[in-house]
Structure formats: structure tokens, C-alpha cells
Write a protein that holds these residues in place. Structure first.
Motif, PDB file in Angstrom:
ATOM      1  N   HIS A  55     -49.356  23.939 -45.324  1.00 13.21           N
ATOM      2  CA  HIS A  55     -49.190  22.840 -46.291  1.00 13.21           C
ATOM      3  C   HIS A  55     -50.312  21.800 -46.141  1.00 13.21           C
ATOM      4  O   HIS A  55     -51.090  21.607 -47.094  1.00 13.21           O
ATOM      5  N   GLN A 110     -39.236  25.005 -45.647  1.00  9.29           N
ATOM      6  CA  GLN A 110     -37.951  24.281 -45.692  1.00  9.29           C
ATOM      7  C   GLN A 110     -36.806  25.260 -45.957  1.00  9.29           C
ATOM      8  O   GLN A 110     -35.763  25.155 -45.325  1.00  9.29           O
ATOM      9  N   ASP A 117     -34.517  20.405 -50.155  1.00  9.86           N
ATOM     10  CA  ASP A 117     -35.807  20.070 -50.768  1.00  9.86           C
ATOM     11  C   ASP A 117     -35.772  18.702 -51.445  1.00  9.86           C
ATOM     12  O   ASP A 117     -34.702  18.205 -51.806  1.00  9.86           O
ATOM     13  N   MET A 118     -36.946  18.155 -51.631  1.00 12.59           N
ATOM     14  CA  MET A 118     -37.194  17.008 -52.517  1.00 12.59           C
ATOM     15  C   MET A 118     -36.330  15.782 -52.210  1.00 12.59           C
ATOM     16  O   MET A 118     -35.792  15.169 -53.126  1.00 12.59           O
ATOM     17  N   THR A 120     -37.636  13.197 -50.145  1.00 18.46           N
ATOM     18  CA  THR A 120     -38.486  12.070 -49.710  1.00 18.46           C
ATOM     19  C   THR A 120     -39.365  11.571 -50.867  1.00 18.46           C
ATOM     20  O   THR A 120     -39.656  12.318 -51.811  1.00 18.46           O
ATOM     21  N   HIS A 122     -42.468  11.118 -50.501  1.00 22.34           N
ATOM     22  CA  HIS A 122     -43.646  11.983 -50.404  1.00 22.34           C
ATOM     23  C   HIS A 122     -43.500  13.204 -51.317  1.00 22.34           C
ATOM     24  O   HIS A 122     -44.429  13.555 -52.045  1.00 22.34           O
ATOM     25  N   GLN A 182     -45.428  10.830 -42.090  1.00 17.85           N
ATOM     26  CA  GLN A 182     -44.138  11.505 -41.889  1.00 17.85           C
ATOM     27  C   GLN A 182     -44.224  12.493 -40.724  1.00 17.85           C
ATOM     28  O   GLN A 182     -43.356  12.541 -39.859  1.00 17.85           O
TER      29      GLN A 182
HETATM   30  C1  HEM Z   1     -51.810  15.820 -52.060  1.00 21.27           C
HETATM   31  C2  HEM Z   1     -51.271  16.224 -50.969  1.00 21.27           C
HETATM   32  C3  HEM Z   1     -49.820  16.612 -50.828  1.00 21.27           C
HETATM   33  C4  HEM Z   1     -48.890  16.942 -51.779  1.00 21.27           C
HETATM   34  C5  HEM Z   1     -49.095  16.997 -53.287  1.00 21.27           C
HETATM   35  C6  HEM Z   1     -47.650  17.255 -51.077  1.00 21.27           C
HETATM   36  C7  HEM Z   1     -46.470  17.654 -51.671  1.00 21.27           C
HETATM   37  C8  HEM Z   1     -45.281  17.927 -51.005  1.00 21.27           C
HETATM   38  C9  HEM Z   1     -44.048  18.351 -51.618  1.00 21.27           C
HETATM   39  C10 HEM Z   1     -43.841  18.564 -53.114  1.00 21.27           C
HETATM   40  C11 HEM Z   1     -43.116  18.491 -50.641  1.00 21.27           C
HETATM   41  C12 HEM Z   1     -41.623  18.862 -50.829  1.00 21.27           C
HETATM   42  C13 HEM Z   1     -41.279  20.230 -50.348  1.00 21.27           C
HETATM   43  C14 HEM Z   1     -39.779  20.467 -50.405  1.00 21.27           C
HETATM   44  O1  HEM Z   1     -39.027  19.542 -50.681  1.00 21.27           O
HETATM   45  O2  HEM Z   1     -39.373  21.608 -50.140  1.00 21.27           O
HETATM   46  C15 HEM Z   1     -43.769  18.160 -49.393  1.00 21.27           C
HETATM   47  C16 HEM Z   1     -43.150  18.161 -48.165  1.00 21.27           C
HETATM   48  C17 HEM Z   1     -43.719  17.744 -46.993  1.00 21.27           C
HETATM   49  N1  HEM Z   1     -45.047  17.406 -46.806  1.00 21.27           N
HETATM   50 FE1  HEM Z   1     -46.458  17.269 -48.250  1.00 21.27          FE
HETATM   51  N2  HEM Z   1     -47.864  17.102 -49.740  1.00 21.27           N
HETATM   52  C18 HEM Z   1     -49.173  16.718 -49.535  1.00 21.27           C
HETATM   53  C19 HEM Z   1     -49.823  16.497 -48.349  1.00 21.27           C
HETATM   54  C20 HEM Z   1     -49.198  16.507 -47.116  1.00 21.27           C
HETATM   55  C21 HEM Z   1     -49.869  16.279 -45.864  1.00 21.27           C
HETATM   56  C22 HEM Z   1     -51.362  16.005 -45.682  1.00 21.27           C
HETATM   57  C23 HEM Z   1     -48.936  16.326 -44.899  1.00 21.27           C
HETATM   58  C24 HEM Z   1     -49.197  16.158 -43.435  1.00 21.27           C
HETATM   59  C25 HEM Z   1     -48.766  16.963 -42.542  1.00 21.27           C
HETATM   60  C26 HEM Z   1     -47.642  16.581 -45.529  1.00 21.27           C
HETATM   61  C27 HEM Z   1     -46.410  16.670 -44.889  1.00 21.27           C
HETATM   62  C28 HEM Z   1     -45.225  17.033 -45.486  1.00 21.27           C
HETATM   63  C29 HEM Z   1     -43.951  17.120 -44.794  1.00 21.27           C
HETATM   64  C30 HEM Z   1     -43.709  16.762 -43.327  1.00 21.27           C
HETATM   65  C31 HEM Z   1     -43.025  17.589 -45.729  1.00 21.27           C
HETATM   66  C32 HEM Z   1     -41.527  17.870 -45.486  1.00 21.27           C
HETATM   67  C33 HEM Z   1     -40.686  16.649 -45.701  1.00 21.27           C
HETATM   68  C34 HEM Z   1     -40.672  16.215 -47.157  1.00 21.27           C
HETATM   69  O3  HEM Z   1     -40.128  16.939 -48.016  1.00 21.27           O
HETATM   70  O4  HEM Z   1     -41.226  15.141 -47.418  1.00 21.27           O
HETATM   71  N3  HEM Z   1     -47.849  16.712 -46.879  1.00 21.27           N
HETATM   72  N4  HEM Z   1     -45.073  17.823 -49.644  1.00 21.27           N
END
Ligand code: HEM
Length: 222
Positions: A55, A110, A117-118, A120, A122, A182
Motif C-alpha cells: 500500500h 484488511q 473497511d473505510m 478512518t 484517511h 496512522q
Molecule cells: C495517496 C496516498 C494514499 C491513498 C489514496 C490511500 C488510501 C487508502 C484507503 C482507501 C484505505 C482504506 C482501505 C480499507 O478501508 O480497506 C487506506 C487504508 C490505510 N492506509 Fe492508505 N492511502 C494512501 C497512502 C498511505 C500511506 C503513505 C500510508 C502509510 C503507511 C497509509 C496507511 C494506511 C493504513 C495504516 C490504512 C489502514 C487503516 C485505514 O483504513 O485508515 N496509506 N488507505
């Protein structure tokens, strides 16, 4: 653009060099982080964290850095306008596919661990970002590449295409910064070498975004 009658006294070229150096630095930091400090990378593995690691790899190197290079193509690629346009849309397509793969990887991670899912901010901003990116790519492709809109429409859409491109790049950077924080908190990194790698990655991604943004407003040659 500089305010009428004024100039930035700088051309885009040196800033593109800085952006390339930041590209190399961020790529190195991300690879050291995921391959040396974390579990490594895999699409299929019993160690689910290898799947998660795809990711940040795809989102940072593929989506943000290659997307930034696509924006700078009009300053960095020689040849005709058509060649520059082709490099621009092809690099954006590579970035979009990388973004799709990166999001697929985190959903897979996940789901295999039974995490919902979804939930946060973020993840919400992430979906908004990739959706806008895809929309911007489709509108740009049909307006400027195939079949191409008529000249007046192309010209009046161009400032919006440029503005939205920068907005989406910064949206992607905000989302990545949030993701890094995060992950930092999940791993309880506090004050170690890995913490420095993660924080410097975030800092340099921001500088990369600022450099790319600058190349858009600066004149191509001074
Ligand atoms: C433009 C860059 C990024 C986009 C568009 C993005 C998008 C997403 C999305 C859509 C999810 C949800 C997945 C789900 O719910 O099953 C997610 C989860 C996650 N992402 Fe990213 N991500 C990006 C960059 C990053 C980076 C650089 C990290 C650093 C490690 C990161 C860490 C995480 C983590 C820890 C989760 C799991 C917790 C959560 O759902 O927030 N992401 N990301």
C-alpha cells in the motif's frame, strides 16, 4: 502565473532538478523502510503485513511520485508538444494504475485479517483522491488526446485542468501524510531510526509536492 508586470526571477528547470532529487530520496527511504525495517513485500503471503506494505509502496512511489513526474513532463521532456503530452498522460495512467493496486492491496490486507473497511478519515480522503484523479484523467484524455474537444473548449478547460491537477496532488499528499502518522502510531515508533525514516518520508513528500507545484507556476525558460 506571476502577477501582471512582475516575475518570479526563476525558471522551472532548477526546480525540476530538485524535484528529481526528492524523487530519489523518497524512493530510497520508502524502500529501506519496507524492505529493511518492515516485513518486505508480497501480493500473497501468510505474513499479511507484506501485503499491507504494498500500500505505501504503490501510493507513494507509484501514485504520488510518478504522478508528480507526469505533471512536470511539460518542463522535463524535450521534443514536440505532442511528445510531452503523450509522456504526461501515460505517466498519469501508470500513477492511476499504481494507486488502484495500492488501494486493492490495503483492502486485501484488511479483509484477510477481518478488519472493517473505510472507518478512518484517511480512507475517506483516499477514496475521494483516487476518484478525482480518475475523473481528471478521463476528462483530460477525452479533451486533449482522443477524440479531442474543439479548440475553444480545450483552451477554456486548460486552466481548470491545471488547477485541479495541483489540488489533487496535494490531496494525495495530505492523505499519504495521514497514512504515515496512522502507521507511526500503530507501530508505536516513538524515537527510533524507523521513526526518523517515516517522518523524513513525510517531510520530503511535502517538499516534492511544493517543487512540482512551483514548476507549474514558473516560466519554462527564463
Ligand atoms: C495517496 C496516498 C494514499 C491513498 C489514496 C490511500 C488510501 C487508502 C484507503 C482507501 C484505505 C482504506 C482501505 C480499507 O478501508 O480497506 C487506506 C487504508 C490505510 N492506509 Fe492508505 N492511502 C494512501 C497512502 C498511505 C500511506 C503513505 C500510508 C502509510 C503507511 C497509509 C496507511 C494506511 C493504513 C495504516 C490504512 C489502514 C487503516 C485505514 O483504513 O485508515 N496509506 N488507505
Amino acid at each position: 502565473m506571476a502577477p501582471r508586470g512582475r516575475s518570479y526571477q526563476l525558471s522551472a528547470s532548477p526546480v525540476t532538478v530538485l524535484a528529481h532529487l526528492l524523487f530519489i530520496a523518497v524512493t530510497t527511504l520508502v524502500l529501506v523502510w519496507l524492505l529493511d525495517k518492515r516485513e518486505g513485500l508480497a501480493f500473497k503471503s501468510d505474513n499479511k503485513f507484506k501485503i499491507f506494505n504494498l500500500h505505501p509502496l504503490f501510493m507513494i512511489i507509484g501514485f504520488i511520485l510518478i504522478g508528480g513526474e507526469a505533471i512536470m513532463a511539460y518542463n522535463t521532456v524535450g521534443g514536440t508538444r505532442t511528445t510531452q503530452r503523450t509522456v504526461h498522460w501515460v505517466l498519469h495512467l501508470i500513477a492511476l494504475i499504481s494507486g488502484g493496486l495500492g488501494i486493492f492491496a490495503v483492502f486485501k490486507f484488511q479483509n484477510e485479517l477481518g478488519i472493517p473497511d473505510m472507518y478512518t478519515l484517511h480512507s475517506w480522503l483516499g477514496i475521494i483522491t483516487i476518484s478525482l484523479y480518475a475523473l481528471q484523467w478521463i476528462l483530460g484524455f477525452f479533451s486533449y488526446v482522443f477524440p479531442g474537444a474543439e479548440m475553444g473548449t480545450r483552451a477554456s478547460y486548460l486552466p481548470w485542468h491545471t488547477f485541479l491537477g495541483i489540488v489533487i496532488l496535494f490531496l494525495a499528499i495530505c492523505t499519504a501524510e495521514m497514512g504515515l502518522v496512522q502507521k507511526f502510531l500503530q507501530l508505536v515508533l516513538f524515537q527510533n531510526q524507523e521513526a526518523l525514516i517515516v517522518n523524513f518520508t513525510g517531510l520530503l513528500i511535502l517538499l516534492f509536492g511544493i517543487s512540482v507545484g512551483l514548476t507549474v507556476v514558473l516560466p519554462r525558460s527564463y
